[in-house]
Design an enzyme around this catalytic site. Structure first.
Site, PDB file in Angstrom:
ATOM      1  N   GLU A   1      -4.414 -11.912  13.969  1.00 28.24           N
ATOM      2  CA  GLU A   1      -4.073 -10.497  13.867  1.00 28.24           C
ATOM      3  C   GLU A   1      -5.287  -9.642  14.214  1.00 28.24           C
ATOM      4  O   GLU A   1      -5.149  -8.536  14.731  1.00 28.24           O
ATOM      5  CB  GLU A   1      -3.562 -10.166  12.456  1.00 28.24           C
ATOM      6  CG  GLU A   1      -2.843  -8.822  12.366  1.00 28.24           C
ATOM      7  CD  GLU A   1      -2.099  -8.634  11.049  1.00 28.24           C
ATOM      8  OE1 GLU A   1      -0.878  -8.920  11.018  1.00 28.24           O
ATOM      9  OE2 GLU A   1      -2.733  -8.226  10.070  1.00 28.24           O
TER      10      GLU A   1
ATOM     11  N   LYS B   1       9.141  -4.375  14.031  1.00 28.78           N
ATOM     12  CA  LYS B   1       9.562  -3.723  12.783  1.00 28.78           C
ATOM     13  C   LYS B   1      10.410  -2.486  13.075  1.00 28.78           C
ATOM     14  O   LYS B   1      11.433  -2.240  12.428  1.00 28.78           O
ATOM     15  CB  LYS B   1       8.329  -3.339  11.962  1.00 28.78           C
ATOM     16  CG  LYS B   1       7.658  -4.516  11.286  1.00 28.78           C
ATOM     17  CD  LYS B   1       6.220  -4.253  10.907  1.00 28.78           C
ATOM     18  CE  LYS B   1       6.066  -3.184   9.873  1.00 28.78           C
ATOM     19  NZ  LYS B   1       4.668  -3.076   9.387  1.00 28.78           N
TER      20      LYS B   1
ATOM     21  N   GLU C   1      10.236  -5.627   3.913  1.00 26.88           N
ATOM     22  CA  GLU C   1      10.454  -6.924   3.271  1.00 26.88           C
ATOM     23  C   GLU C   1      10.056  -6.872   1.797  1.00 26.88           C
ATOM     24  O   GLU C   1      10.780  -7.356   0.925  1.00 26.88           O
ATOM     25  CB  GLU C   1       9.638  -8.013   3.987  1.00 26.88           C
ATOM     26  CG  GLU C   1      10.018  -8.241   5.441  1.00 26.88           C
ATOM     27  CD  GLU C   1       9.159  -7.422   6.399  1.00 26.88           C
ATOM     28  OE1 GLU C   1       9.050  -7.825   7.569  1.00 26.88           O
ATOM     29  OE2 GLU C   1       8.613  -6.377   5.983  1.00 26.88           O
TER      30      GLU C   1
ATOM     31  N   HIS D   1      -2.626 -38.552  10.407  1.00 27.61           N
ATOM     32  CA  HIS D   1      -1.406 -39.324  10.654  1.00 27.61           C
ATOM     33  C   HIS D   1      -0.323 -38.449  11.277  1.00 27.61           C
ATOM     34  O   HIS D   1       0.853 -38.788  11.240  1.00 27.61           O
ATOM     35  CB  HIS D   1      -0.910 -39.945   9.342  1.00 27.61           C
ATOM     36  CG  HIS D   1      -1.868 -40.944   8.791  1.00 27.61           C
ATOM     37  ND1 HIS D   1      -1.763 -42.295   9.035  1.00 27.61           N
ATOM     38  CD2 HIS D   1      -2.989 -40.788   8.038  1.00 27.61           C
ATOM     39  CE1 HIS D   1      -2.751 -42.930   8.443  1.00 27.61           C
ATOM     40  NE2 HIS D   1      -3.517 -42.040   7.831  1.00 27.61           N
TER      41      HIS D   1
ATOM     42  N   LYS E   1       0.829  -1.207   0.000  1.00 30.06           N
ATOM     43  CA  LYS E   1       0.000   0.000   0.000  1.00 30.06           C
ATOM     44  C   LYS E   1       0.864   1.258   0.000  1.00 30.06           C
ATOM     45  O   LYS E   1       0.662   2.165  -0.786  1.00 30.06           O
ATOM     46  CB  LYS E   1      -0.937  -0.007   1.209  1.00 30.06           C
ATOM     47  CG  LYS E   1      -1.914   1.168   1.222  1.00 30.06           C
ATOM     48  CD  LYS E   1      -2.763   1.209   2.480  1.00 30.06           C
ATOM     49  CE  LYS E   1      -3.821   0.153   2.485  1.00 30.06           C
ATOM     50  NZ  LYS E   1      -4.774   0.306   3.610  1.00 30.06           N
TER      51      LYS E   1
ATOM     52  N   GLY F   1      -5.275  -5.089   5.537  1.00 27.72           N
ATOM     53  CA  GLY F   1      -4.475  -6.017   4.739  1.00 27.72           C
ATOM     54  C   GLY F   1      -5.016  -7.429   4.734  1.00 27.72           C
ATOM     55  O   GLY F   1      -5.089  -8.086   3.698  1.00 27.72           O
ATOM     56  N   ARG F   2      -5.418  -7.930   5.907  1.00 26.09           N
ATOM     57  CA  ARG F   2      -5.882  -9.318   5.991  1.00 26.09           C
ATOM     58  C   ARG F   2      -7.298  -9.490   5.446  1.00 26.09           C
ATOM     59  O   ARG F   2      -7.828 -10.595   5.413  1.00 26.09           O
ATOM     60  CB  ARG F   2      -5.792  -9.806   7.433  1.00 26.09           C
ATOM     61  CG  ARG F   2      -6.580  -8.958   8.436  1.00 26.09           C
ATOM     62  CD  ARG F   2      -6.171  -9.318   9.862  1.00 26.09           C
ATOM     63  NE  ARG F   2      -6.765  -8.454  10.868  1.00 26.09           N
ATOM     64  CZ  ARG F   2      -6.283  -7.263  11.216  1.00 26.09           C
ATOM     65  NH1 ARG F   2      -5.199  -6.803  10.610  1.00 26.09           N
ATOM     66  NH2 ARG F   2      -6.851  -6.535  12.153  1.00 26.09           N
TER      67      ARG F   2
END
Length: 548
Positions: free
Chosen positions: A358, A509, A216, A389, A210, A272-273
């Site tokens: 979040e 961050k 990153e 399993h 954005k 964002g999510r």
């Protein structure tokens, strides 16, 4: 006038639930089903093509009545209406919360600060559709005149988890002549492996950030730019043919070398999510095509409307949210397992981790007071039957109570012999085994030696929901995602927390930005961290220097 909401632990229904829990906490599902032979048919709800069986939960009719009363006393209906009206319910950032506008039909009206945002949403969707059609048809050419055969989405968090999950979930519908990859981790291995076998002249990068400043994402974006330029003779103008941006920062996008005509925007009222159905889903649209993308949006919208209008006792997201809260706050269950019996949904639990944790991993209420109850359970899971399993042992016979959501489909997209019958048999068997277990008498009746009996006993009484849909389509995926979005919202409203900010990701961050130069400077700066962090920095610098 705004309805006054009492603090959670002072609400009548909350205290009634606490007392009720004392009466039912030892009640076994074996007895609940024995006393009510129709329970498995009665405790179900169905809407927009999703069937929810919640009968294998440790609840009675009284439990459900009190949970629904708690939703009413918490002002859930009013909060739902406020969200859909575009009110700024994200109080710490003073923002509206309108992911529902991303999938509203063209004629709808959702107003933020006096402006209907739906036309803006559809303008971006149309722009995405035009671009996707050109790339998919080969009309969009790279710098050397070759068509794009590879698409790499570079983002992190909501700019990665949603697109990755959607690509894997809808791979059956994707353009198989194209390769889609996703880079998120700042670990250089992630980028190196993504481009290992690709041709720069045929590779398109989508940079999803954005602000166009995310550490990153922009580190990976500049590495991608260098890789692309190296393969295209260093021609700076090639960047505009091999990179597009999903961003709102036109100045930084242009500075990078991307034509702002190929910048796809979104809005600060999209978290964002909650953004995978916005321009963040450009890679999804490139993979499955505009028509399938719009079908997915229609699925989202159908669930939105169900959540907005259905009575709470038949409202799928409300029921699932209330049940999760029941185990989290009254049984002390710390986790929820999401178990899709559909290989295409292998990344769905990872996607839900961000959506749920979040959103509701908060320790203060909307007015800043410390909560005195548990919020935000841990969500996790893997596709069945793989998990059976692996970790199902702990769910069946461990000491922790782990409510489970089983997700399955009546029809497979890849029919092969008996596979699907066997898959669905496992779904039904697991929920039955979890609920009813196996008693010592049943184990003994099988001829088991007395010393071995305790090891083979299944206590049962392990709760689960079962969600069934016809088949996994783009529309169905939209419904499933919106179901969990609104379940998260339901819980957040009752806990009186802000489900739409994420200040918890900030501190690390900020500290990383401080530490980066301390690792990169030629001479060691004065370090002012704790003794552990200082020692780790010095050790890394020493090893880095020794490797030169």
């Amino acid at each position: 006038m705004t309805k006054q909401i009492a603090p959670l632990t002072e609400r009548q229904a909350w205290n009634a639930l606490a007392a009720h829990h004392q009466n039912v906490r030892e009640l076994h599902l074996r007895k609940l089903f024995a006393d009510d032979p129709k329970r498995g048919e009665r405790m179900t709800a169905e809407a927009v093509g999703l069937y929810l069986d919640y009968s294998k939960n440790r609840i009675t009719d009284e439990t459900l009545k009190l949970l629904l009363q708690l939703a009413d006393e918490s002002g859930l209906r009013e909060r739902i209406d406020a969200m859909f009206r575009g009110e700024k319910i994200n109080v710490t950032e003073n923002r509206a919360v309108l992911h529902v506008a991303l999938r509203a039909p063209g004629g709808a009206s959702i107003v933020v600060d006096g402006e209907n945002v739906v036309p803006q949403v559809h303008a971006v969707l149309d722009k995405m559709a035009d671009f996707s059609s050109r790339v998919r048809s080969g009309a969009w050419k790279g710098h050397t005149g070759k068509r794009m055969r590879n698409v790499i989405n570079i983002g992190i968090g909501g700019s990665d988890l949603g697109p990755v999950m959607a690509y894997e979930a809808l791979k059956h519908y994707s353009e198989r002549a194209m390769t889609f990859r996703f880079v998120s981790n700042v670990d250089s291995t992630d980028f190196a492996e993504a481009v290992q076998d690709l041709e720069p002249a045929e590779t398109l990068f989508i940079i999803s950030s954005k602000t166009f400043t995310t550490l990153e994402t922009m580190t990976n974006a500049h590495t991608a730019r260098d890789w692309s330029l190296a393969g295209l003779g260093g021609e700076e103008k090639s960047v505009a043919r091999h990179f597009v941006a999903v961003s709102t920062n036109a100045a930084e996008v242009a500075k990078f070398g991307i034509d702002t005509a190929n910048m796809f925007g979104f809005w600060d009222w999209v978290g964002g999510r909650y953004s995978m159905d916005s321009a963040i889903g450009l890679s999804t649209m490139l993979a499955i095509g505009p028509d399938n993308f719009r079908a997915m949006l229609d699925g989202f919208h159908q669930m939105d409307e169900h959540f907005r209008t259905a009575p709470f006792e038949r409202n799928l997201p409300v029921l699932m949210g209330l049940l999760s809260l029941w185990y989290n706050d009254f049984f002390g269950a710390q986790t929820v397992a999401v178990l899709p019996y559909e290989q295409y949904l292998k990344r769905f639990p990872a996607y839900l981790q961000q959506l749920t944790m979040e959103s509701n991993g908060k320790h203060v209420t909307l007015d800043g007071n410390k909560v005195t109850y548990d919020t935000g359970p841990i969500y996790w899971g893997e596709p069945g039957t793989n998990g059976q399993h692996s970790f199902y042992q702990l769910i069946h016979q461990g000491t922790r109570l782990i409510p489970c959501d089983f997700i399955a489909f009546n029809k497979t997209l890849n029919p092969l012999g008996r596979h699907h019958d066997i898959l669905l048999a496992n779904v039904f068997a697991q929920t039955e085994a979890l609920a009813f277990g196996k008693t010592p008498d049943q184990v003994k009746a099988e001829g088991t030696p007395d010393w071995l009996v305790p090891h083979r006993v299944f206590e049962g009484n392990r709760p689960s929901n079962t969600l069934l849909a016809e088949r996994l389509t783009p529309e169905t995926l939209g419904k499933l995602i919106a179901l969990y979005e609104h379940s998260v919202f339901t819980q957040g409203v009752i806990w009186n927390i802000d489900s739409f900010d994420q200040w918890g990701v900030e501190l690390g961050k900020v500290l990383a930005q401080r530490i980066i130069p301390e690792l990169e400077n030629k001479t060691e700066p004065a370090l002012a961290h704790d003794s552990s962090t200082n020692a780790l920095i010095r050790r890394y610098r020493m090893r880095k220097e020794a490797a030169r």
